[in-house]
Write a protein that holds these residues in place. Structure first.
Motif, PDB file in Angstrom:
ATOM      1  N   GLY A   9      19.714  -5.798 -42.423  1.00 58.28           N
ATOM      2  CA  GLY A   9      19.413  -7.249 -42.361  1.00 58.28           C
ATOM      3  C   GLY A   9      20.569  -7.936 -42.945  1.00 58.28           C
ATOM      4  O   GLY A   9      21.127  -9.051 -42.661  1.00 58.28           O
ATOM      5  N   VAL A  10      21.170  -7.487 -44.081  1.00 59.38           N
ATOM      6  CA  VAL A  10      22.169  -8.101 -44.796  1.00 59.38           C
ATOM      7  C   VAL A  10      23.538  -8.030 -43.709  1.00 59.38           C
ATOM      8  O   VAL A  10      24.203  -9.283 -43.655  1.00 59.38           O
ATOM      9  N   LEU A  11      23.886  -7.107 -43.121  1.00 56.64           N
ATOM     10  CA  LEU A  11      25.027  -6.853 -42.054  1.00 56.64           C
ATOM     11  C   LEU A  11      24.639  -8.031 -40.905  1.00 56.64           C
ATOM     12  O   LEU A  11      25.642  -8.663 -40.582  1.00 56.64           O
ATOM     13  N   THR A  12      23.351  -7.681 -40.527  1.00 57.74           N
ATOM     14  CA  THR A  12      23.161  -8.981 -39.441  1.00 57.74           C
ATOM     15  C   THR A  12      23.333 -10.375 -39.652  1.00 57.74           C
ATOM     16  O   THR A  12      23.686 -11.188 -38.907  1.00 57.74           O
ATOM     17  N   TYR A  13      22.772 -10.725 -40.824  1.00 51.33           N
ATOM     18  CA  TYR A  13      23.072 -12.065 -41.260  1.00 51.33           C
ATOM     19  C   TYR A  13      24.384 -12.495 -41.479  1.00 51.33           C
ATOM     20  O   TYR A  13      24.917 -13.592 -41.262  1.00 51.33           O
ATOM     21  N   ALA A  14      25.417 -11.414 -42.109  1.00 50.15           N
ATOM     22  CA  ALA A  14      26.656 -11.771 -42.314  1.00 50.15           C
ATOM     23  C   ALA A  14      27.637 -11.889 -41.075  1.00 50.15           C
ATOM     24  O   ALA A  14      28.521 -12.583 -40.712  1.00 50.15           O
ATOM     25  N   LYS A  15      27.108 -11.036 -39.736  1.00 53.34           N
ATOM     26  CA  LYS A  15      28.023 -10.819 -38.786  1.00 53.34           C
ATOM     27  C   LYS A  15      27.667 -11.440 -37.695  1.00 53.34           C
ATOM     28  O   LYS A  15      28.375 -11.943 -36.938  1.00 53.34           O
ATOM     29  N   ARG A  16      26.275 -11.785 -37.642  1.00 56.53           N
ATOM     30  CA  ARG A  16      25.748 -12.470 -36.308  1.00 56.53           C
ATOM     31  C   ARG A  16      26.369 -11.785 -35.124  1.00 56.53           C
ATOM     32  O   ARG A  16      26.986 -12.370 -34.099  1.00 56.53           O
ATOM     33  N   PRO A  17      26.162 -10.482 -34.944  1.00 54.34           N
ATOM     34  CA  PRO A  17      26.905  -9.813 -33.962  1.00 54.34           C
ATOM     35  C   PRO A  17      26.656 -10.063 -32.487  1.00 54.34           C
ATOM     36  O   PRO A  17      27.388  -9.992 -31.699  1.00 54.34           O
ATOM     37  N   TRP A  18      25.374 -10.381 -31.979  1.00 53.70           N
ATOM     38  CA  TRP A  18      24.867 -10.678 -30.798  1.00 53.70           C
ATOM     39  C   TRP A  18      25.703 -11.688 -29.929  1.00 53.70           C
ATOM     40  O   TRP A  18      26.138 -12.871 -30.703  1.00 53.70           O
ATOM     41  N   ARG A  19      25.876 -11.449 -28.771  1.00 50.84           N
ATOM     42  CA  ARG A  19      26.356 -12.497 -28.151  1.00 50.84           C
ATOM     43  C   ARG A  19      25.857 -13.871 -27.952  1.00 50.84           C
ATOM     44  O   ARG A  19      26.395 -14.993 -27.604  1.00 50.84           O
ATOM     45  N   HIS A  20      24.497 -13.626 -27.910  1.00 51.40           N
ATOM     46  CA  HIS A  20      23.801 -14.986 -27.548  1.00 51.40           C
ATOM     47  C   HIS A  20      22.972 -15.336 -29.274  1.00 51.40           C
ATOM     48  O   HIS A  20      22.569 -14.496 -29.878  1.00 51.40           O
ATOM     49  N   ALA A  21      23.163 -16.454 -29.534  1.00 51.51           N
ATOM     50  CA  ALA A  21      22.684 -16.852 -31.022  1.00 51.51           C
ATOM     51  C   ALA A  21      21.267 -16.706 -31.166  1.00 51.51           C
ATOM     52  O   ALA A  21      20.969 -16.066 -32.135  1.00 51.51           O
ATOM     53  N   TRP A  22      20.496 -17.032 -30.196  1.00 47.59           N
ATOM     54  CA  TRP A  22      19.204 -16.501 -30.472  1.00 47.59           C
ATOM     55  C   TRP A  22      18.822 -15.111 -30.600  1.00 47.59           C
ATOM     56  O   TRP A  22      17.715 -14.712 -31.160  1.00 47.59           O
ATOM     57  N   ALA A  23      19.352 -14.159 -29.980  1.00 43.12           N
ATOM     58  CA  ALA A  23      19.579 -12.979 -30.290  1.00 43.12           C
ATOM     59  C   ALA A  23      19.709 -12.567 -31.864  1.00 43.12           C
ATOM     60  O   ALA A  23      18.857 -11.607 -32.277  1.00 43.12           O
TER      61      ALA A  23
END
Length: 567
Positions: A326-340
């Motif tokens: 969760g921390v990595l996802t919040y920091a990186k926002r990796p998905w090509r689509h913002a809502w993803a």
């Protein structure tokens, strides 16, 4: 007398020793009799359709090629369509599907769930059961060994169906049918299926290593309690289980690592884009390696039932993995689509809350000693995680202190940033929006990239509102205008004077006069009143004065007070 722990009252209704419910046989009544199949710990009678072999194996053989062609057509997306809304819908669906896979896995933990959850989480277990969902038990494939072979081999069976479909389409194409399949896109479609069901593949491959203890010092397989962990039947399957782990985990992880390693240098090749689309299309270009993080998360969560036999430690393992992800996802926002990215983060938070809530079911309420042990473990866990923010705060303090104690390095970083922005800005200003190459490049921007650019634009525009400056005639806020900076422009700002008293730039050479002309009003800088807005009080070094439209490090921002608002 051997005493075993029966984990379901439906299987062991009580009465005489070895008395089982209808359809239940074996040790702890855990196996199903002929023409019965297991559902959430109970054996359900097979229907006529399920015993007719129409569901298995006829349905996969007949319907398999049609499903392959449908998946192929749906996933045959060129690079310029990777950021399309339809692709975003597919990504969100995959995130939700993985969410339900985790819930099904959580239901397999060593927990004492109430019966109310059997109709929800228990039914979700079919997601991770492989080909067992087609009820092979109803056609005589009801031993644990046979079902294990089928479930472990289903990725290979799926590969065979994909290959057979490719050959059939090629033969039909030779007969004149105008349809042909690209082998690279087909491989990517197969990879997408394996990636989507990876949690289930992990669960089935690791079932031989998931045991729970009995009061008599024996242990049984969690998915098949009638199989003791030291039995000959289990030991005969270990070679298959190890081979599955090597093939699905080691080989696939090594292949993925190699692909992600060479992706930056090989992505320009169209075949590479098509073949490895399933690994790259869902993520932002600067986070192309995120599929490796997804694989590690799914694998480590699946290992919870292997590394720990007690439900408490299984929950701690899962929630720890989810916190890191969760921390990595919040920091990186990796998905090509913002809502993803938003959905993935929310799903991770919700799963973490669900897992923490399951500590309530980590022990049998009738076993007071076990309950006390669970309480002590949870208390230690809660106290440890409550100090995690302190560690994060300490890291933040070190970072901010470094910037405060070494301002020159911080200023140098800002200068390099504005140098890059200047070069990129000059390149963008020279583009022709009607050029097809430019249009193609714009289609490659992901939704998340567009949001980042939009936020950056809002940030630059918002700088015009510092101090509430507005045009005295139009009552409109000013907009940033590209201009050539002169050394004279810094004199007033460096002296800390009021912005309204700063003199306008003077002495602009003739060769720079055209460049400094306002593109909207047609007037030059000498005809406009210029204001300086102090941002951080740092004046850049003199040799950088003439380089930037905006001074290095955003030390000061020059704004024409007569420019109209442009949004």
């Amino acid at each position: 007398l051997w005493i075993f722990l029966c984990r379901s009252a439906d299987q062991c209704p009580g009465g005489a020793p070895q008395a089982c419910a209808e359809g239940q046989i074996g040790i702890m009544c855990a196996a199903c009799d002929d023409e019965f199949y297991p559902v959430v710990g109970k054996c359900t009678p097979c229907s006529g359709l399920e015993t007719s072999k129409a569901l298995f194996p006829i349905l996969p053989i007949l319907l398999g090629p049609c499903v392959v062609i449908f998946i192929y057509q749906a996933s045959k997306t060129p690079v310029q369509r990777w950021s399309a809304p339809r692709s975003g819908l597919t990504i969100c669906a995959a995130i939700i599907f993985t969410h339900f896979q985790f819930l099904a896995l959580l239901f397999k933990c060593d927990l004492f769930f109430p019966k109310a959850l059997e109709s929800t989480w228990g039914e979700l277990g079919v997601i991770n059961e492989g080909l067992s969902i087609l009820r092979p038990s109803c056609i005589g494939v009801n031993t644990f060994s046979d079902i294990y072979y089928i479930n472990v081999a289903w990725p290979l069976m799926t590969m065979f169906i994909f290959a057979a479909t490719f050959v059939m389409v090629a033969l039909v194409h030779r007969l004149g049918v105008p349809f042909v399949m690209d082998g690279n896109f087909l491989f990517s479609s197969y990879g997408a299926i394996m990636e989507t069901f990876f949690v289930g593949i992990c669960t089935q491959s690791l079932t031989l290593f998931q045991c729970y203890d009995h009061p008599n010092q024996q242990a049984s397989l969690r998915v098949a309690p009638e199989i003791l962990c030291d039995s000959q039947e289990r030991e005969s399957l270990l070679a298959v289980g190890i081979a599955a782990i090597f093939l699905y985990f080691v080989c696939s992880s090594g292949l993925m690592a190699w692909v992600l390693w060479v992706a930056p240098t090989s992505f320009s090749h169209s075949k590479f884009q098509k073949r490895w689309r399933f690994l790259l299309c869902k993520y932002r270009p600067d986070q192309w390696w995120w599929s490796a993080i997804i694989l590690i998360r799914n694998l480590t969560v699946s290992l919870a039932l292997v590394v720990a036999t007690q439900g408490t430690f299984q929950l701690i393992w899962i929630v720890s993995v989810l916190c890191v992800y969760g921390v990595l996802t919040y920091a990186k926002r990796p998905w090509r689509h913002a809502w993803a990215s938003r959905l993935d983060f929310i799903v991770t938070v919700v799963l973490g809350l669900v897992v923490c809530s399951c500590f309530k079911f980590a022990a049998n309420e009738a076993d007071r000693e076990q309950m006390d042990s669970i309480v002590r473990t949870v208390l230690v866990f809660v106290q440890v995680i409550s100090f995690i923010p302190c560690g994060i705060c300490f890291i933040a303090i070190l970072h901010l202190a470094n910037r405060w104690l070494f301002p020159i390095e911080d200023q140098r970083r800002k200068i390099h940033l504005f140098e890059d922005l200047t070069k990129i800005g000059k390149g963008i200003s020279a583009l022709d929006l009607k050029d097809p190459h430019v249009t193609f490049a714009m289609t490659l921007l992901s939704e998340n990239d567009l949001e980042v650019l939009d936020e950056a634009l809002k940030l630059l525009v918002a700088e015009n509102y510092i101090g509430g400056i507005q045009d005295t005639n139009t009552k409109q806020k000013p907009r940033i205008t590209t201009a050539v900076l002169r050394k004279e422009s810094f004199e007033g700002a460096s002296a800390g004077l009021n912005p309204n008293n700063i003199k306008k730039p003077s002495g602009i050479p003739a060769d720079e006069k055209e460049a400094a002309e306002n593109p909207e009003t047609g007037t030059s800088l000498e005809d406009e009143k210029w204001l300086w807005l102090e941002a951080d009080g740092v004046v850049p070094e003199e040799e950088h004065y003439h380089r930037y439209t905006f001074p290095p490090g955003a030390a000061h921002l020059m704004v024409p007070s007569s420019s109209p608002t442009g949004g």
